[in-house]
Design a protein around this motif. Sequence first.
Motif, PDB file in Angstrom:
ATOM      1  N   PRO A  75       0.924  -1.373   0.049  1.00 46.85           N
ATOM      2  CA  PRO A  75      -0.113  -0.118   0.261  1.00 46.85           C
ATOM      3  C   PRO A  75       0.819   1.045   0.156  1.00 46.85           C
ATOM      4  CG  PRO A  75      -0.998  -1.367   1.313  1.00 46.85           C
ATOM      5  CD  PRO A  75       0.487  -2.226   1.161  1.00 46.85           C
ATOM      6  N   GLU A  76       2.331   1.015   0.794  1.00 48.86           N
ATOM      7  CA  GLU A  76       3.110   2.830   0.792  1.00 48.86           C
ATOM      8  C   GLU A  76       3.646   2.693  -0.668  1.00 48.86           C
ATOM      9  OE1 GLU A  76       6.375   4.699   4.019  1.00 48.86           O
ATOM     10  OE2 GLU A  76       5.973   2.502   4.176  1.00 48.86           O
ATOM     11  N   LEU A  77       4.094   1.844  -1.167  1.00 50.51           N
ATOM     12  CA  LEU A  77       4.609   1.816  -2.277  1.00 50.51           C
ATOM     13  C   LEU A  77       3.714   2.531  -3.480  1.00 50.51           C
ATOM     14  CD1 LEU A  77       7.012   0.878  -4.106  1.00 50.51           C
ATOM     15  CD2 LEU A  77       6.491  -0.970  -4.004  1.00 50.51           C
ATOM     16  N   CYS A  78       2.858   1.894  -3.507  1.00 48.84           N
ATOM     17  CA  CYS A  78       1.396   2.198  -4.317  1.00 48.84           C
ATOM     18  C   CYS A  78       0.831   3.566  -3.936  1.00 48.84           C
ATOM     19  CB  CYS A  78       0.166   1.988  -4.262  1.00 48.84           C
ATOM     20  SG  CYS A  78       0.245   0.011  -5.176  1.00 48.84           S
ATOM     21  N   VAL A  79       1.123   4.241  -3.020  1.00 48.18           N
ATOM     22  CA  VAL A  79       0.779   5.996  -2.663  1.00 48.18           C
ATOM     23  C   VAL A  79       2.198   6.605  -3.085  1.00 48.18           C
ATOM     24  CG1 VAL A  79       0.728   7.739  -0.615  1.00 48.18           C
ATOM     25  CG2 VAL A  79      -0.673   4.978  -0.367  1.00 48.18           C
ATOM     26  N   CYS A  80       3.489   6.053  -2.698  1.00 50.74           N
ATOM     27  CA  CYS A  80       4.566   6.514  -3.081  1.00 50.74           C
ATOM     28  C   CYS A  80       5.005   7.197  -4.461  1.00 50.74           C
ATOM     29  CB  CYS A  80       5.345   6.224  -2.783  1.00 50.74           C
ATOM     30  SG  CYS A  80       6.091   6.379  -0.904  1.00 50.74           S
ATOM     31  N   ILE A  81       4.304   5.349  -5.851  1.00 48.23           N
ATOM     32  CA  ILE A  81       4.506   6.130  -6.954  1.00 48.23           C
ATOM     33  C   ILE A  81       3.311   6.680  -7.031  1.00 48.23           C
ATOM     34  CG2 ILE A  81       3.821   4.571  -8.822  1.00 48.23           C
ATOM     35  CD1 ILE A  81       5.048   2.059  -7.341  1.00 48.23           C
ATOM     36  N   PHE A  82       2.345   7.130  -6.784  1.00 46.19           N
ATOM     37  CA  PHE A  82       1.271   7.981  -7.231  1.00 46.19           C
ATOM     38  C   PHE A  82       1.454   8.731  -6.957  1.00 46.19           C
ATOM     39  CE2 PHE A  82      -1.479   4.292  -7.725  1.00 46.19           C
ATOM     40  CZ  PHE A  82      -1.928   4.036  -9.178  1.00 46.19           C
ATOM     41  N   ALA A  83       2.345   9.386  -5.537  1.00 50.05           N
ATOM     42  CA  ALA A  83       2.773  10.310  -5.213  1.00 50.05           C
ATOM     43  C   ALA A  83       3.683  11.255  -6.250  1.00 50.05           C
ATOM     44  CB  ALA A  83       3.167  10.843  -3.835  1.00 50.05           C
ATOM     45  N   LEU A  84       4.733  10.152  -6.709  1.00 49.32           N
ATOM     46  CA  LEU A  84       5.338  10.851  -7.594  1.00 49.32           C
ATOM     47  C   LEU A  84       4.897  11.363  -8.654  1.00 49.32           C
ATOM     48  CD1 LEU A  84       8.208   7.443  -6.892  1.00 49.32           C
ATOM     49  CD2 LEU A  84       8.589  10.505  -6.176  1.00 49.32           C
ATOM     50  N   ALA A 217      -6.442  -3.380  -5.214  1.00 46.52           N
ATOM     51  CA  ALA A 217      -7.504  -2.419  -4.150  1.00 46.52           C
ATOM     52  C   ALA A 217      -7.147  -1.354  -3.748  1.00 46.52           C
ATOM     53  CB  ALA A 217      -8.135  -2.860  -3.381  1.00 46.52           C
ATOM     54  N   ALA A 218      -5.422  -1.611  -3.647  1.00 48.77           N
ATOM     55  CA  ALA A 218      -4.487  -0.912  -3.249  1.00 48.77           C
ATOM     56  C   ALA A 218      -4.040  -0.250  -4.225  1.00 48.77           C
ATOM     57  CB  ALA A 218      -2.916  -1.414  -2.435  1.00 48.77           C
ATOM     58  N   LEU A 219      -3.724  -0.529  -5.585  1.00 49.30           N
ATOM     59  CA  LEU A 219      -3.633   0.277  -6.682  1.00 49.30           C
ATOM     60  C   LEU A 219      -5.058   1.866  -6.837  1.00 49.30           C
ATOM     61  CD1 LEU A 219      -2.390  -2.657  -9.034  1.00 49.30           C
ATOM     62  CD2 LEU A 219      -1.243  -0.285  -8.074  1.00 49.30           C
ATOM     63  N   PHE A 220      -6.411   0.813  -6.260  1.00 46.19           N
ATOM     64  CA  PHE A 220      -7.063   2.016  -6.881  1.00 46.19           C
ATOM     65  C   PHE A 220      -7.286   3.218  -5.880  1.00 46.19           C
ATOM     66  CE2 PHE A 220      -8.264  -1.540  -9.979  1.00 46.19           C
ATOM     67  CZ  PHE A 220      -8.670  -0.822 -10.475  1.00 46.19           C
ATOM     68  N   VAL A 221      -7.445   2.654  -4.593  1.00 46.95           N
ATOM     69  CA  VAL A 221      -7.644   2.976  -3.838  1.00 46.95           C
ATOM     70  C   VAL A 221      -6.186   4.939  -3.498  1.00 46.95           C
ATOM     71  CG1 VAL A 221      -7.726   3.345  -0.715  1.00 46.95           C
ATOM     72  CG2 VAL A 221      -8.410   2.090  -1.973  1.00 46.95           C
ATOM     73  N   SER A 222      -5.068   4.104  -4.249  1.00 46.02           N
ATOM     74  CA  SER A 222      -3.695   5.254  -3.365  1.00 46.02           C
ATOM     75  C   SER A 222      -3.944   5.831  -4.678  1.00 46.02           C
ATOM     76  CB  SER A 222      -2.520   4.226  -3.857  1.00 46.02           C
ATOM     77  OG  SER A 222      -2.656   3.267  -2.736  1.00 46.02           O
ATOM     78  N   ASP A 223      -4.492   5.587  -5.730  1.00 43.43           N
ATOM     79  CA  ASP A 223      -4.763   6.307  -6.661  1.00 43.43           C
ATOM     80  C   ASP A 223      -5.150   7.552  -6.101  1.00 43.43           C
ATOM     81  OD1 ASP A 223      -4.470   7.815  -8.913  1.00 43.43           O
ATOM     82  OD2 ASP A 223      -5.635   6.314  -9.957  1.00 43.43           O
ATOM     83  N   TRP A 224      -6.771   7.377  -5.754  1.00 35.73           N
ATOM     84  CA  TRP A 224      -8.213   8.340  -4.977  1.00 35.73           C
ATOM     85  C   TRP A 224      -7.182   9.292  -3.852  1.00 35.73           C
ATOM     86  CZ3 TRP A 224     -11.067   3.420  -5.001  1.00 35.73           C
ATOM     87  CH2 TRP A 224     -11.557   2.745  -6.912  1.00 35.73           C
ATOM     88  N   PHE A 225      -5.884   8.551  -3.384  1.00 40.78           N
ATOM     89  CA  PHE A 225      -6.085   8.997  -1.446  1.00 40.78           C
ATOM     90  C   PHE A 225      -5.359  10.249  -2.288  1.00 40.78           C
ATOM     91  CE2 PHE A 225      -2.779   9.114   1.029  1.00 40.78           C
ATOM     92  CZ  PHE A 225      -3.605   9.181   2.049  1.00 40.78           C
ATOM     93  N   VAL A 226      -3.943   9.981  -3.462  1.00 41.36           N
ATOM     94  CA  VAL A 226      -3.103  10.426  -3.703  1.00 41.36           C
ATOM     95  C   VAL A 226      -4.402  11.937  -4.172  1.00 41.36           C
ATOM     96  CG1 VAL A 226      -1.356  11.641  -4.830  1.00 41.36           C
ATOM     97  CG2 VAL A 226      -1.271   9.316  -3.894  1.00 41.36           C
ATOM     98  N   GLU A 227      -5.153  11.566  -4.767  1.00 43.97           N
ATOM     99  CA  GLU A 227      -5.755  12.777  -5.433  1.00 43.97           C
ATOM    100  C   GLU A 227      -6.414  13.857  -5.032  1.00 43.97           C
ATOM    101  OE1 GLU A 227      -8.775  11.383  -8.550  1.00 43.97           O
ATOM    102  OE2 GLU A 227      -7.121  10.527  -9.868  1.00 43.97           O
ATOM    103  N   ALA A 228      -6.798  13.188  -3.394  1.00 46.63           N
ATOM    104  CA  ALA A 228      -7.134  13.749  -2.523  1.00 46.63           C
ATOM    105  C   ALA A 228      -6.174  14.494  -1.830  1.00 46.63           C
ATOM    106  CB  ALA A 228      -8.392  13.336  -1.552  1.00 46.63           C
ATOM    107  N   ALA A 241       5.569  17.768   4.620  1.00 45.75           N
ATOM    108  CA  ALA A 241       6.372  16.971   5.481  1.00 45.75           C
ATOM    109  C   ALA A 241       5.553  16.251   6.320  1.00 45.75           C
ATOM    110  CB  ALA A 241       6.847  18.031   5.843  1.00 45.75           C
ATOM    111  N   PHE A 242       4.276  16.894   7.349  1.00 39.48           N
ATOM    112  CA  PHE A 242       3.591  16.811   8.086  1.00 39.48           C
ATOM    113  C   PHE A 242       3.144  15.509   7.462  1.00 39.48           C
ATOM    114  CE2 PHE A 242       0.277  16.068  10.925  1.00 39.48           C
ATOM    115  CZ  PHE A 242       0.930  15.982  12.231  1.00 39.48           C
ATOM    116  N   ALA A 243       2.159  15.867   6.460  1.00 45.50           N
ATOM    117  CA  ALA A 243       1.513  14.945   5.638  1.00 45.50           C
ATOM    118  C   ALA A 243       1.728  13.788   5.566  1.00 45.50           C
ATOM    119  CB  ALA A 243       0.340  15.102   4.623  1.00 45.50           C
ATOM    120  N   GLY A 244       3.249  13.212   5.024  1.00 43.47           N
ATOM    121  CA  GLY A 244       3.700  12.228   5.133  1.00 43.47           C
ATOM    122  C   GLY A 244       4.495  11.696   6.047  1.00 43.47           C
ATOM    123  N   LEU A 245       5.045  12.327   6.690  1.00 51.47           N
ATOM    124  CA  LEU A 245       5.894  11.774   8.138  1.00 51.47           C
ATOM    125  C   LEU A 245       5.037  11.547   8.926  1.00 51.47           C
ATOM    126  CD1 LEU A 245       9.252  12.564   9.060  1.00 51.47           C
ATOM    127  CD2 LEU A 245       7.914  13.823  10.523  1.00 51.47           C
TER     128      LEU A 245
END
Length: 353
Positions: A75-84, A217-228, A241-245
Motif C-alpha cells: 500500500p505504501e509503495l502504491c501511494v508513493c508511486i502515485f505521489a511521485l 484494491a491498494a492500486l486504486f485506493v492509492s490513486d484516489w488518496f493521492v488525488e485528494a 512534510a507533516f502529511a507525509g511524515l
Amino acid sequence: MLSKRDFVTLAIAGGASAATGIASRTGSSQILVFVIGAVALAGLASLIGEATDHLGRYLSPAATGIVQSAVGNLPELCVCIFALRAGLIEVVQASLIGSILGNSLLVLGIAFIAGSARHKVLVFDAAGPRMIAALLLLAVSALMLPTLASVMHLPAGAHEDKLALVCAGVLLLVFLVSVKVMLGGSERTVPAEAHGQQEGGWPLWLALAILALAGVAALFVSDWFVEALNPAIETLGISQAFAGLVIVAIVGNAVENVVGIQFALRNKAELAISVILNSSLQVALALIPVLVFVSYAMGGTPFTLVVPPMLAVALMLSAIIGVVVTADGRADMADGAALVGLYVIIAAIFWWG
C-alpha cells in the motif's frame, strides 16, 4: 477459515475501499475522500499483512520473511508511486522516513509501554534484535550520505541524481545479500514464531486470493488518496512534510505492525522488536531504492536521496536509538515513553513544514 476478526478487517478494508472510489467519482469533498482513503489503506495494509502471515503456514519462516519484504509495504509503495507521478516529492520523502520513524519510535515505544504495563520489565535475548538494529543503522547511514554531500557542498552534491542511483543500487544489493542470509538461516532472521502460527489458518487459495484482491484494491485506493491529498493538505492547513511524515506513513505502514505490540503484551519482547525493526529495515533497504529507480523510469522529477537536514537527523537518531534500546536485553515503560516522546517532538517540528 476466516475468524470474526478477519471478517471485520475484510469488511473495513473492502467497505472503505468502495466508499473511497464512490466518493472520489461523485465529486464529494476531498477531505472526505482523504479520510476514507486513509482508513481503506490502513485496512488493506492490515489485510495484506494477515494474508502474508497465513501464507507462511505453507512456506518456511525464511521464505515467509522474503514474501513479507516483497508485499508487506505494497500500500505504501502504491501511494508513493502515485505521489511521485503527481510531483509530491516532499510527501514521498517524508512518508518513507516517517515509516522508519513510526516503526522504530512510535510502534516500538507503544510495544514497550504496553508490555511493561503488564509484565513490568521486558527481558529478551538481544542478539537477534541488535543485529537487525545494526543493519538498519548501516542502511540509514547510506541514505544520509547524499544529504550530507549536498549540505557540505561537496563535488558529489552537484551530481545528486547519479549519486542516488549508486546508493539505491548498493542498498538493493545489500537487501539481496540479506535475503540470501535469511534463506541460509541466521540470527538476523525474524524468529519463526512470528510467521504462520495462527490457529485455524486460511487455505492456500484463500490467502493468495485475498492477497491479490488487496493488492489490486491498494492500486486504486492509492490513486484516489493521492488525488485528494494536496487539496486536503491545503484545507487542513498542514504541511506536506507533516502529511507525509505522520499521516501517510502511519496509514501505509505502521498499522500492520500492531502484531509487534501484541507480542510485547504476551511478554515476547524479542519477537516484538524483531518484527518492528525488520519492517523499518525493509523500507530502508528495499522500498526506498526501488522508488528511486521507479522515478527515473517514470520520467519527470527524479526522486533523489537528498532530504531536508532535519529529516536526515531524525532518521539517524531513530536508527541509533534502535541499537541502544536493544543493547542490554531489557526494556521498560520509561524506554517506551522516551521513544514515543521523541516521535511526538519530531512530528511537532514538522507540523509547520
